[in-house]
Structures are given as C-alpha cells and as structure tokens.
Design an enzyme around this catalytic site. Structure first.
Site, PDB file in Angstrom:
ATOM      1  N   SER A   1       0.873  -1.183   0.000  1.00  0.00           N
ATOM      2  CA  SER A   1       0.000   0.000   0.000  1.00  0.00           C
ATOM      3  C   SER A   1       0.907   1.228   0.000  1.00  0.00           C
ATOM      4  O   SER A   1       2.072   1.164   0.413  1.00  0.00           O
ATOM      5  CB  SER A   1      -0.945  -0.010   1.200  1.00  0.00           C
ATOM      6  OG  SER A   1      -0.237  -0.169   2.409  1.00  0.00           O
TER       7      SER A   1
ATOM      8  N   GLU B   1       1.094   5.535   0.709  1.00  0.00           N
ATOM      9  CA  GLU B   1       0.439   6.673   1.381  1.00  0.00           C
ATOM     10  C   GLU B   1       0.817   7.994   0.709  1.00  0.00           C
ATOM     11  O   GLU B   1       1.992   8.241   0.416  1.00  0.00           O
ATOM     12  CB  GLU B   1       0.857   6.693   2.858  1.00  0.00           C
ATOM     13  CG  GLU B   1       0.150   7.797   3.636  1.00  0.00           C
ATOM     14  CD  GLU B   1       0.398   7.700   5.135  1.00  0.00           C
ATOM     15  OE1 GLU B   1       0.244   6.600   5.720  1.00  0.00           O
ATOM     16  OE2 GLU B   1       0.742   8.736   5.738  1.00  0.00           O
TER      17      GLU B   1
ATOM     18  N   THR C   1      -3.749  11.115   3.441  1.00  0.00           N
ATOM     19  CA  THR C   1      -3.809  11.618   4.818  1.00  0.00           C
ATOM     20  C   THR C   1      -4.897  12.681   4.963  1.00  0.00           C
ATOM     21  O   THR C   1      -5.354  13.282   3.981  1.00  0.00           O
ATOM     22  CB  THR C   1      -2.456  12.200   5.275  1.00  0.00           C
ATOM     23  OG1 THR C   1      -2.127  13.289   4.416  1.00  0.00           O
ATOM     24  CG2 THR C   1      -1.367  11.156   5.235  1.00  0.00           C
ATOM     25  N   TYR C   2      -5.278  12.884   6.218  1.00  0.00           N
ATOM     26  CA  TYR C   2      -6.369  13.804   6.556  1.00  0.00           C
ATOM     27  C   TYR C   2      -5.885  14.669   7.706  1.00  0.00           C
ATOM     28  O   TYR C   2      -5.509  14.145   8.765  1.00  0.00           O
ATOM     29  CB  TYR C   2      -7.577  12.958   6.985  1.00  0.00           C
ATOM     30  CG  TYR C   2      -8.839  13.711   7.291  1.00  0.00           C
ATOM     31  CD1 TYR C   2      -9.803  13.902   6.308  1.00  0.00           C
ATOM     32  CD2 TYR C   2      -9.077  14.222   8.565  1.00  0.00           C
ATOM     33  CE1 TYR C   2     -10.983  14.582   6.584  1.00  0.00           C
ATOM     34  CE2 TYR C   2     -10.256  14.904   8.858  1.00  0.00           C
ATOM     35  CZ  TYR C   2     -11.200  15.076   7.858  1.00  0.00           C
ATOM     36  OH  TYR C   2     -12.374  15.741   8.129  1.00  0.00           O
TER      37      TYR C   2
ATOM     38  N   ALA D   1      -5.389  16.716  10.971  1.00  0.00           N
ATOM     39  CA  ALA D   1      -6.086  16.682  12.256  1.00  0.00           C
ATOM     40  C   ALA D   1      -6.979  17.914  12.358  1.00  0.00           C
ATOM     41  O   ALA D   1      -6.607  18.999  11.910  1.00  0.00           O
ATOM     42  CB  ALA D   1      -5.071  16.661  13.388  1.00  0.00           C
TER      43      ALA D   1
ATOM     44  N   HIS E   1      -7.642   8.507   5.128  1.00  0.00           N
ATOM     45  CA  HIS E   1      -7.395   8.644   6.557  1.00  0.00           C
ATOM     46  C   HIS E   1      -8.523   9.518   7.107  1.00  0.00           C
ATOM     47  O   HIS E   1      -9.125  10.318   6.381  1.00  0.00           O
ATOM     48  CB  HIS E   1      -6.054   9.324   6.823  1.00  0.00           C
ATOM     49  CG  HIS E   1      -4.877   8.498   6.389  1.00  0.00           C
ATOM     50  ND1 HIS E   1      -3.657   8.554   7.019  1.00  0.00           N
ATOM     51  CD2 HIS E   1      -4.742   7.597   5.391  1.00  0.00           C
ATOM     52  CE1 HIS E   1      -2.812   7.720   6.422  1.00  0.00           C
ATOM     53  NE2 HIS E   1      -3.452   7.134   5.420  1.00  0.00           N
TER      54      HIS E   1
ATOM     55  N   ASP F   1      -3.434  14.420  16.110  1.00  0.00           N
ATOM     56  CA  ASP F   1      -2.666  15.157  17.121  1.00  0.00           C
ATOM     57  C   ASP F   1      -3.471  16.332  17.647  1.00  0.00           C
ATOM     58  O   ASP F   1      -4.295  16.886  16.932  1.00  0.00           O
ATOM     59  CB  ASP F   1      -1.353  15.667  16.519  1.00  0.00           C
ATOM     60  CG  ASP F   1      -0.368  14.523  16.300  1.00  0.00           C
ATOM     61  OD1 ASP F   1      -0.333  13.625  17.168  1.00  0.00           O
ATOM     62  OD2 ASP F   1       0.311  14.530  15.275  1.00  0.00           O
TER      63      ASP F   1
ATOM     64  N   ALA G   1     -13.105   9.869  21.741  1.00  0.00           N
ATOM     65  CA  ALA G   1     -11.951  10.197  22.575  1.00  0.00           C
ATOM     66  C   ALA G   1     -10.645   9.661  22.010  1.00  0.00           C
ATOM     67  O   ALA G   1      -9.574  10.186  22.307  1.00  0.00           O
ATOM     68  CB  ALA G   1     -12.155   9.639  23.979  1.00  0.00           C
TER      69      ALA G   1
ATOM     70  N   TYR H   1       2.564   1.610  16.733  1.00  0.00           N
ATOM     71  CA  TYR H   1       3.816   2.340  17.019  1.00  0.00           C
ATOM     72  C   TYR H   1       4.883   1.395  17.580  1.00  0.00           C
ATOM     73  O   TYR H   1       4.951   1.186  18.795  1.00  0.00           O
ATOM     74  CB  TYR H   1       3.526   3.470  18.016  1.00  0.00           C
ATOM     75  CG  TYR H   1       2.539   4.480  17.449  1.00  0.00           C
ATOM     76  CD1 TYR H   1       2.977   5.559  16.700  1.00  0.00           C
ATOM     77  CD2 TYR H   1       1.169   4.317  17.630  1.00  0.00           C
ATOM     78  CE1 TYR H   1       2.079   6.461  16.150  1.00  0.00           C
ATOM     79  CE2 TYR H   1       0.250   5.210  17.086  1.00  0.00           C
ATOM     80  CZ  TYR H   1       0.724   6.282  16.346  1.00  0.00           C
ATOM     81  OH  TYR H   1      -0.165   7.168  15.787  1.00  0.00           O
TER      82      TYR H   1
ATOM     83  N   HIS I   1       3.971   5.237  20.974  1.00  0.00           N
ATOM     84  CA  HIS I   1       3.467   6.586  20.704  1.00  0.00           C
ATOM     85  C   HIS I   1       4.017   7.512  21.787  1.00  0.00           C
ATOM     86  O   HIS I   1       4.066   7.136  22.961  1.00  0.00           O
ATOM     87  CB  HIS I   1       1.929   6.570  20.731  1.00  0.00           C
ATOM     88  CG  HIS I   1       1.321   7.885  20.360  1.00  0.00           C
ATOM     89  ND1 HIS I   1       1.140   8.893  21.263  1.00  0.00           N
ATOM     90  CD2 HIS I   1       0.871   8.359  19.178  1.00  0.00           C
ATOM     91  CE1 HIS I   1       0.586   9.946  20.650  1.00  0.00           C
ATOM     92  NE2 HIS I   1       0.418   9.635  19.386  1.00  0.00           N
TER      93      HIS I   1
ATOM     94  N   GLN J   1       3.893   3.351  12.318  1.00  0.00           N
ATOM     95  CA  GLN J   1       4.746   4.524  12.149  1.00  0.00           C
ATOM     96  C   GLN J   1       6.037   4.027  11.496  1.00  0.00           C
ATOM     97  O   GLN J   1       6.408   2.854  11.658  1.00  0.00           O
ATOM     98  CB  GLN J   1       5.025   5.121  13.546  1.00  0.00           C
ATOM     99  CG  GLN J   1       5.766   6.410  13.519  1.00  0.00           C
ATOM    100  CD  GLN J   1       5.017   7.456  12.707  1.00  0.00           C
ATOM    101  OE1 GLN J   1       5.215   7.535  11.492  1.00  0.00           O
ATOM    102  NE2 GLN J   1       4.171   8.244  13.336  1.00  0.00           N
TER     103      GLN J   1
ATOM    104  N   PHE K   1      11.011  15.175  12.098  1.00  0.00           N
ATOM    105  CA  PHE K   1       9.699  14.545  12.231  1.00  0.00           C
ATOM    106  C   PHE K   1       9.759  13.353  13.192  1.00  0.00           C
ATOM    107  O   PHE K   1       8.864  13.152  14.015  1.00  0.00           O
ATOM    108  CB  PHE K   1       9.188  14.129  10.848  1.00  0.00           C
ATOM    109  CG  PHE K   1       7.777  13.648  10.883  1.00  0.00           C
ATOM    110  CD1 PHE K   1       6.747  14.514  11.244  1.00  0.00           C
ATOM    111  CD2 PHE K   1       7.457  12.332  10.590  1.00  0.00           C
ATOM    112  CE1 PHE K   1       5.437  14.073  11.312  1.00  0.00           C
ATOM    113  CE2 PHE K   1       6.144  11.883  10.653  1.00  0.00           C
ATOM    114  CZ  PHE K   1       5.137  12.754  11.009  1.00  0.00           C
TER     115      PHE K   1
ATOM    116  N   HIS L   1       3.636  -0.936   3.869  1.00  0.00           N
ATOM    117  CA  HIS L   1       2.968   0.352   3.630  1.00  0.00           C
ATOM    118  C   HIS L   1       4.074   1.377   3.400  1.00  0.00           C
ATOM    119  O   HIS L   1       4.894   1.615   4.299  1.00  0.00           O
ATOM    120  CB  HIS L   1       2.123   0.717   4.855  1.00  0.00           C
ATOM    121  CG  HIS L   1       1.327   1.975   4.712  1.00  0.00           C
ATOM    122  ND1 HIS L   1       0.240   2.074   3.879  1.00  0.00           N
ATOM    123  CD2 HIS L   1       1.452   3.186   5.309  1.00  0.00           C
ATOM    124  CE1 HIS L   1      -0.281   3.296   3.965  1.00  0.00           C
ATOM    125  NE2 HIS L   1       0.440   3.995   4.824  1.00  0.00           N
TER     126      HIS L   1
END
Ligand SMILES: Cc1cc2nc3c(=O)[nH]c(=O)nc-3n(C[C@H](O)[C@H](O)[C@H](O)COP(=O)(O)OP(=O)(O)OC[C@H]3O[C@@H](n4cnc5c(N)ncnc54)[C@H](O)[C@@H]3O)c2cc1C
Length: 301
Positions: free
Chosen positions: A16, A18, A49-50, A52, A77, A109, A126, A148, A152, A179, A219, A269
């Site tokens: 896949s 991204e 991606t989307y 936050a 996403h 985030d 949540a 992760y 995370h 990640q 990053f 990915h």
C-alpha cells in the site's frame, strides 16, 4: 533487482502507498503521475492523509475522489480530534458518497501539536478505538489503524500502546499500519508482544525511503520514532549530492524490506512523500512484481 527475491508475486506480497493532499496544481500533477507509476505494483490500497481537526477535508476528499475516478484503490485517513461525533459522521457520509469504503481511522494530534496535552471533544470520539467502533456502526467499512513499534510519544509504555491497539481491533480494525521505523529489531520485538497479546491482524510495517535526512530527523523526534546513528552516518556525507543520497536511501530501504521478508513479513505500507522514483526503485530492487499499467489503472485512467 535482488536475485534472491526476484519473483515475489502479487500473491506473496501486499503493498500500500500513502499520499498527502497536494497543495498546488503542480504538486497535483506530480501526485497523479506518482499514483499511476505506483499502480504498476497492484497495491491493495493507496491512502490519503487527513489533517487533524479536518484541516485538509476538502483536498483529501478531492484527492481520494480523483484516485477512485482513475480506477485506483483509494482509502482515506480520518481523524476525530476536535470534532463532535455528528461532525465526524457527516464527513464520513461525504467520503462514502464518492465511493470510499476503506478508512484509516486515527485520533489525530492535538491542535497545539504532538507534544501538547490531548483534550477529547466532549461530544466526540476520545481516541481511535472509539472512532473505529463508530465507523463500524455506520457501514461495513474496511478499517485500518495506526501502530507504534517504538511507542506513541503520549503512551506511558509499550504495554499501553498495545492495549490501545487491542481495543481498536476489538472495535473492528482489520489492519494496523505502523509509524515508520529503521531498526527491524524494534519492529520484531513489538510484533512479538502484539501477538502475545492475542492480536492476530496484519501489522504492516511503514517504510520510509529517506528523501531528506534533516526533515526525517525532525519529524521522527516529534512522533517518537528514532533515526539510528548508522542511518545518519550513511546519509549525512552524501546529503548535498542528491543522486548519491537517493541511491543510498534506496539501498537502505531495499535492505530493510528484504530483511523483513526474510523474517516472514509480506505486507508493506510505503510513505511515498507523493513521489514515485525512490519507492519504485525500492520495489524493483526488492523484486516486487509489476503488472501491466493499463490494467492497473483501468479504462478510466
Ligand atoms: C499509519 C499512520 C497514519 C497517520 N495518518 C495521519 C493523518 O492522516 N492525519 C493526522 O493528523 N495524523 C496521522 N497520523 C498520526 C496520528 O494522528 C498521531 O500519532 C496521533 O497522535 C495519534 O493518533 P492514533 O490514531 O494513533 O491514536 P490512538 O490509537 O487513539 O492512540 C495512540 C497511542 O497514544 C496513547 N494515547 C492516546 N490518547 C492518549 C491520552 N489522552 N493520554 C495518554 N496516552 C494516550 C495510547 O496509549 C495509544 O497507544 C498517522 C499515524 C500513523 C502511524
């Protein structure tokens, strides 16, 4: 091409890719070229991606819609930070209307950035486990989630991370995308703990061929991933020579993927940064099969 793995077929391996929504007409053109080039590897999906807080809702939707129009297997996403459940559901309906059937469900985030304290919306989801359950209740979506290997940054420890992954799986997630990481041992150790926790879904390594060492170091620091000294030692000296830098980055990514394959991993990915050249070089170098491009993109391309 690596002769040891030269005949890795589409049956053996699932890929896949991204992307992020392009910010200019030029970047948009580059993305479509990238998507068409990478479609040659018959990916299971290409995700977008989307931002936050919904900051990229319109461009993410437009990108996903265009990929679907091109006959490509697009997934979106989706984050839930800063939104009520109703707002999230309205976004889902918009994406569903253009044909999205697969979401990568994420918390996102906090508005203050990765280090800031996370405050769930009082009428919202949540965390990604709650979002996954919500999506599952809306329609029969395919749902991927995050994982992760190096923890995370907000998690107290790896056990808390794995507990959250378990909650996401119990809520209906069928795949976890990790990640990025560079030390395969970190991933292997993490995977062992995940399996011991009774989680059986594919945990798909996120592979980042390094385009820009300084950017990746920055990053990585924010998202809790580490950049090992040996990687910086290899890439640092060629940093001002783009062709050599790309060749080294490709060689390192081929080695990483080939080693994971040798350890039984069959899904990958790729974080593409919307560019095909290095990712294609890695895929070819590992020996992933290509298919006829016209068949890959369909008649609509
Ligand atoms: C494959 C992948 C794709 C991504 N795509 C995007 C994207 O498109 N857009 C975007 O904005 N971000 C994206 N991210 C980043 C992600 O949104 C952030 O890492 C975010 O901080 C956590 O989201 P999550 O879904 O992983 O959270 P969750 O799975 O809900 O939680 C992640 C971990 O954080 C811990 N945690 C969560 N909340 C708390 C809390 N309140 N207190 C203490 N610990 C807590 C949990 O232990 C859990 O293990 C992506 C990450 C990955 C790995």
């Amino acid at each position: 091409m690596n002769p040891a793995t030269a005949s890795l077929s589409r049956k053996d391996i699932r890929l896949s890719f991204e992307f992020f929504p392009p910010k200019s007409a030029e970047a948009e053109g580059q993305l479509w070229e990238t998507a068409i080039a990478l479609s040659a590897y018959a990916p299971g999906f290409m995700s977008v991606t989307y931002g936050a807080g919904g900051s990229t809702k319109a461009p993410t939707l437009a990108t996903v819609r265009q990929l679907l129009t091109m006959g490509l297997p697009a997934a979106s996403h989706l984050t839930c930070v800063g939104a009520t459940k109703e707002e999230v559901h309205a976004v889902v309906a918009e994406f569903q209307a253009v044909g999205v059937k697969h979401f990568v469900a994420l918390r996102g985030d906090p508005p203050g950035g990765v280090g800031a304290a996370y405050q769930p919306h009082p009428d919202g989801y949540a965390n990604a486990a709650e979002l996954t359950a919500g999506l599952h209740g809306l329609a029969d979506f395919e749902i991927s989630v995050s994982a992760y290997p190096e923890k995370h940054p907000q998690s107290a420890d790896v056990a808390a991370d794995i507990d959250m992954l378990k909650r996401k799986v119990d809520a209906g997630a069928t795949r976890a995308l990790t990640q990025f990481f560079f030390e395969n041992d970190d991933f292997e150790r993490y995977l062992e703990r995940v399996r011991k926790a009774g989680i059986t879904i594919p945990v798909v390594p996120g592979i980042l061929p390094v385009h820009n060492l300084a950017q990746v170091q920055k990053f990585a620091g924010l998202c809790g991933a580490s950049v090992p000294g040996w990687l910086a030692d290899r890439l640092g000296p060629v940093d001002d020579r783009p062709q050599e830098r790309a060749a080294v980055a490709v060689e390192l990514a081929i080695r990483q993927v080939s080693d994971l394959i040798a350890h039984g991993i069959s899904e990958f990915h790729f974080y593409t940064m919307n560019r095909a050249t290095m990712v294609s070089a890695v895929c070819d170098g590992v020996g992933f099969a290509r298919i006829d491009r016209q068949r890959a993109t369909g008649a609509a391309a």
